[in-house]
Design a protein around this motif. Structure first.
Motif, mmCIF file in Angstrom:
data_model
loop_
_atom_site.group_PDB
_atom_site.id
_atom_site.type_symbol
_atom_site.label_atom_id
_atom_site.label_comp_id
_atom_site.label_asym_id
_atom_site.label_seq_id
_atom_site.Cartn_x
_atom_site.Cartn_y
_atom_site.Cartn_z
ATOM 1 N N SER A 156 45.065 35.368 38.804
ATOM 2 C CA SER A 156 46.157 34.815 38.019
ATOM 3 C C SER A 156 46.298 35.658 36.755
ATOM 4 O O SER A 156 45.376 35.747 35.955
ATOM 5 C CB SER A 156 45.842 33.358 37.660
ATOM 6 O OG SER A 156 46.886 32.797 36.915
ATOM 7 N N GLY A 157 47.459 36.283 36.593
ATOM 8 C CA GLY A 157 47.701 37.150 35.450
ATOM 9 C C GLY A 157 48.508 36.457 34.362
ATOM 10 O O GLY A 157 48.493 35.221 34.243
ATOM 11 N N LEU A 189 51.251 34.383 36.819
ATOM 12 C CA LEU A 189 51.786 35.142 37.945
ATOM 13 C C LEU A 189 50.664 35.918 38.632
ATOM 14 O O LEU A 189 49.813 36.511 37.966
ATOM 15 C CB LEU A 189 52.884 36.099 37.479
ATOM 16 C CG LEU A 189 54.133 35.448 36.868
ATOM 17 C CD1 LEU A 189 55.078 36.511 36.341
ATOM 18 C CD2 LEU A 189 54.828 34.566 37.893
ATOM 19 N N PRO A 190 50.644 35.915 39.959
ATOM 20 C CA PRO A 190 49.555 36.588 40.675
ATOM 21 C C PRO A 190 49.622 38.104 40.555
ATOM 22 O O PRO A 190 50.694 38.695 40.513
ATOM 23 C CB PRO A 190 49.770 36.153 42.123
ATOM 24 C CG PRO A 190 51.220 35.840 42.213
ATOM 25 C CD PRO A 190 51.618 35.309 40.866
ATOM 26 N N GLU A 191 48.440 38.699 40.468
ATOM 27 C CA GLU A 191 48.284 40.144 40.412
ATOM 28 C C GLU A 191 47.145 40.534 41.330
ATOM 29 O O GLU A 191 46.253 39.729 41.598
ATOM 30 C CB GLU A 191 47.930 40.604 38.995
ATOM 31 C CG GLU A 191 48.973 40.341 37.956
ATOM 32 C CD GLU A 191 48.521 40.763 36.559
ATOM 33 O OE1 GLU A 191 47.531 41.529 36.442
ATOM 34 O OE2 GLU A 191 49.145 40.321 35.596
ATOM 35 N N ILE A 192 47.173 41.773 41.769
ATOM 36 C CA ILE A 192 46.054 42.301 42.543
ATOM 37 C C ILE A 192 45.033 42.841 41.556
ATOM 38 O O ILE A 192 45.371 43.543 40.607
ATOM 39 C CB ILE A 192 46.510 43.404 43.514
ATOM 40 C CG1 ILE A 192 47.312 42.779 44.649
ATOM 41 C CG2 ILE A 192 45.322 44.186 44.053
ATOM 42 C CD1 ILE A 192 47.705 43.724 45.743
ATOM 43 N N GLY A 193 43.788 42.505 41.787
ATOM 44 C CA GLY A 193 42.676 43.060 41.019
ATOM 45 C C GLY A 193 41.996 44.108 41.875
ATOM 46 O O GLY A 193 41.096 43.779 42.641
ATOM 47 N N MET A 201 50.535 45.108 39.260
ATOM 48 C CA MET A 201 50.318 45.277 40.694
ATOM 49 C C MET A 201 50.348 43.882 41.320
ATOM 50 O O MET A 201 49.350 43.175 41.347
ATOM 51 C CB MET A 201 48.977 45.978 40.937
ATOM 52 C CG MET A 201 48.836 46.613 42.260
ATOM 53 S SD MET A 201 47.323 47.632 42.270
ATOM 54 C CE MET A 201 47.401 48.286 43.906
ATOM 55 N N ARG A 202 51.510 43.496 41.778
ATOM 56 C CA ARG A 202 51.719 42.172 42.364
ATOM 57 C C ARG A 202 51.209 42.153 43.805
ATOM 58 O O ARG A 202 50.965 43.193 44.400
ATOM 59 C CB ARG A 202 53.208 41.809 42.326
ATOM 60 C CG ARG A 202 53.796 41.754 40.929
ATOM 61 C CD ARG A 202 53.271 40.578 40.163
ATOM 62 N NE ARG A 202 53.831 40.567 38.808
ATOM 63 C CZ ARG A 202 53.235 40.022 37.785
ATOM 64 N NH1 ARG A 202 52.081 39.418 37.928
ATOM 65 N NH2 ARG A 202 53.791 40.052 36.597
ATOM 66 N N PRO A 203 51.089 40.976 44.398
ATOM 67 C CA PRO A 203 50.613 40.901 45.787
ATOM 68 C C PRO A 203 51.514 41.672 46.744
ATOM 69 O O PRO A 203 52.702 41.880 46.485
ATOM 70 C CB PRO A 203 50.675 39.405 46.109
ATOM 71 C CG PRO A 203 50.617 38.731 44.791
ATOM 72 C CD PRO A 203 51.312 39.649 43.827
#
Length: 165
Positions: free
Chosen positions: A52-53, A57-61, A20-22
């Motif tokens: 930070s995944g 790479l950025p992910e939504i938490g 689940m990316r931004p």
């Protein structure tokens, strides 16, 4: 239906769920190529829901809170990995660990859904089952952040193509 990335397929990760990316993330393969893992979007997020995944790479938490779709992360991205013309294809679903699915009275997700996408339908025996209206669900994550047992997950849906009459 869940879309898997080409990168996962080529690495033999056939059952790896998409990340689940931004908000505003381009297609997964293109995102991985464009994103430099700089963390600008993570720092800029006013909701503090980006993490930070893998490979930075950025992910939504989603358990961290709801996305307001404000676009600040898109504005912070200088690489083109996040753009304002990408559809948001994530929808909430309840896992089998949902308290209501296990005969425990809970409607926390419904109480935290600002869009009214979650309703409970009474079943025989007095238990209520969650029903998530995918037409109303924005995939913001508000319900996931509120769930006391982490029973809300998000799946990526295939965009529907408009047909001309």
């Amino acid at each position: 239906m869940t879309a898997h990335s080409r990168r996962s397929f080529l690495r033999g990760r056939f059952d790896e769920a998409p990340k689940m990316r931004p908000f505003g993330a381009v297609a997964p393969a293109q995102f991985a190529d464009l994103c430099t893992s700089c963390g600008d979007c993570i720092s800029a997020c006013p909701e503090a829901i980006l993490i930070s995944g893998e490979r930075g790479l950025p992910e939504i938490g989603p358990a961290l809170g709801a996305c307001s779709f404000c676009g600040v992360c898109i504005a912070a991205c200088d690489t083109g990995a996040l753009t304002d013309d990408q559809p948001w294809l994530w929808k909430a679903t309840a896992k089998s660990t949902c308290l209501s699915l296990n005969a425990v009275q809970c409607r926390t997700c419904q109480d935290h859904c600002d869009h009214g996408a979650i309703r409970f339908q009474l079943q025989t025996g007095g238990c209520a089952q969650p029903h998530i209206d995918t037409d109303l669900c924005t995939g913001c994550g508000g319900c996931a952040a509120a769930c006391p047992v982490g029973a809300i997950q998000f799946t990526q849906v295939t965009p529907q193509m408009e047909t001309r009459p």
